[in-house]
Design an enzyme around this catalytic site. Sequence first.
Site, PDB file in Angstrom:
ATOM      1  N   HIS A 126       0.874  -1.164   0.000  1.00 23.64           N
ATOM      2  CA  HIS A 126       0.000   0.000   0.000  1.00 23.64           C
ATOM      3  C   HIS A 126       0.914   1.218   0.000  1.00 23.64           C
ATOM      4  CE1 HIS A 126      -3.275  -2.659   1.978  1.00 23.64           C
ATOM      5  NE2 HIS A 126      -3.416  -2.633   0.658  1.00 23.64           N
ATOM      6  N   GLU A 129       1.653   3.404   3.068  1.00 21.60           N
ATOM      7  CA  GLU A 129       2.155   2.761   4.294  1.00 21.60           C
ATOM      8  C   GLU A 129       3.656   2.606   4.124  1.00 21.60           C
ATOM      9  OE1 GLU A 129      -0.239  -0.760   4.901  1.00 21.60           O
ATOM     10  OE2 GLU A 129      -2.105   0.388   4.690  1.00 21.60           O
ATOM     11  N   HIS A 233       3.379  -3.719   6.428  1.00 19.51           N
ATOM     12  CA  HIS A 233       2.309  -2.743   6.271  1.00 19.51           C
ATOM     13  C   HIS A 233       2.379  -1.701   7.384  1.00 19.51           C
ATOM     14  CE1 HIS A 233      -0.451  -4.603   3.157  1.00 19.51           C
ATOM     15  NE2 HIS A 233       0.429  -5.572   3.360  1.00 19.51           N
ATOM     16  N   GLU A 324       2.197  -5.377  10.667  1.00 17.98           N
ATOM     17  CA  GLU A 324       1.736  -3.994  10.784  1.00 17.98           C
ATOM     18  C   GLU A 324       2.683  -3.299  11.760  1.00 17.98           C
ATOM     19  OE1 GLU A 324      -0.733  -2.788   9.070  1.00 17.98           O
ATOM     20  OE2 GLU A 324      -1.897  -4.523   8.401  1.00 17.98           O
TER      21      GLU A 324
END
Length: 483
Positions: A126, A129, A233, A324
């Site tokens: 993404h 990110e 991410h 993440e």
Amino acid sequence: MEPASVRGRARPAAGDGGSRPALGLQLWKSTGTMRTALGVGRHLLPDVVGILCLVSVAAALDFKYHHAEELEAYLKGVHAAYPALTHLHSIGRSVEGRDLWVLVLGRFPTHHKIGIPEFKYVANMHGDETVGREILLHLIDFLVTSYRRDPVITRLLNSTRIHIMPTMNPDGFEATKVPNCYYTQGRYNKNGEDLNRNFPDAFENNTASIQPETQAVMNWIKNETFVLSANLHGGALVASYTFDNGNSVTGTFEGYSRSPDDDVFIHLAKTYSFNHASMYKGTGCDNRQTFPEGITNGYSWYQLEGGMQDYNYIWGQCFEITLELSCCKYPPADQLEKFWRDNKVALIEYMKQVHLGVKGQVTDKNGNPIPNAIVEAKGRPHVCPYTTNEHGEYFLLLLPGTYVINATVPGFKSLLKTVEIPDTTGNFSALKQDFTFSEVSIRSKAASCPKTPLYQELERASAAVKPALHSLVLMTVVLVIFQ
């Protein structure tokens, strides 16, 4: 990572978020000795010659955001400085024509070597990110400057072929003109597609048009023997593991989508979480979002169709988790150094897990490799069976314990071998177990799983039988696939 509206779903309460829990499995621990060896506890003292040799590359990388031209220049500079240790190549191009660069590091960077597993890190899927993109550049810097100076890094690079892709979505990154902690259009590629919803899905038909970036990664996975991977991410602080999607076969009625290797995935997620500076505490980014021990099953968090980690596991024979790494998707550049410090040990410890379990070759009576032989651990059938590569090699990630390994060449009697798997990550080599088919003297014909919803087909086939017969139904589906 999902937009805030999706992320806000209530989560189970975590513990007190205090001291790091004591773990029964030694593999999750990062000892003081390890931290010192990695230069975390105290700095290693290199010799003067080493400093002079490394200063040109090290000085070129600071803690800031590197746009496309700078990123490319840095990667080319590293390869020029370390040509014997690295290999730089593009696996394809983005919609706007930007190269999808991958830097390969290891003793044999240009090609696969029998017995040496393949590992990959992918970031910036993404485009908005951004933390993973930058810490992978610093990971590259740390690996090349530590080789032959740090014994742990030296052994890791000598025994592993490491692929690092700092950005899978360079167009999205360049399109993010105003950094934002939550959500921007830069998340998507130039065609407005979410690349983490763009892969074939094993549970339902994904009607999204496959994008150039996605196709490049699918080809890359097909052409390499990847064993372990992580996808970096931002927007939360947690290690998420497969499955992201699911159905009744994987237990979704319990709010959890369990893979046949669920225990291994939990271990992998905890390896990262417990070696991260704070992820293990399970503290969410707001009061609504907590993750006990800093990990979550993907489906339990939110259902996701067309994700990359499920694709890796089912069709790539590669265990991938999603990391993440930051509550803010695109944080200020002055925070990047802290993000690197927080993740440094975890990035290294996670790579070492590629040496879990068992590996080996399947050969015929003349010692020739047999590609496409099915090799699985008993009780862990994959809906798309794991098969040997062109060298007859297999790699199975398994936790320490006793297993029966089943090797099958279609049309011949299976070979079964019982193995006792120790903790092999410290030795930088999985247990070796070869198989020889004395009656086989021909190459097994090519076999592949169709990119169709295999678990959907399995669910339909299982609906008419008792739960105890699910394994038999799975084997029937497998035989149909490989006819």
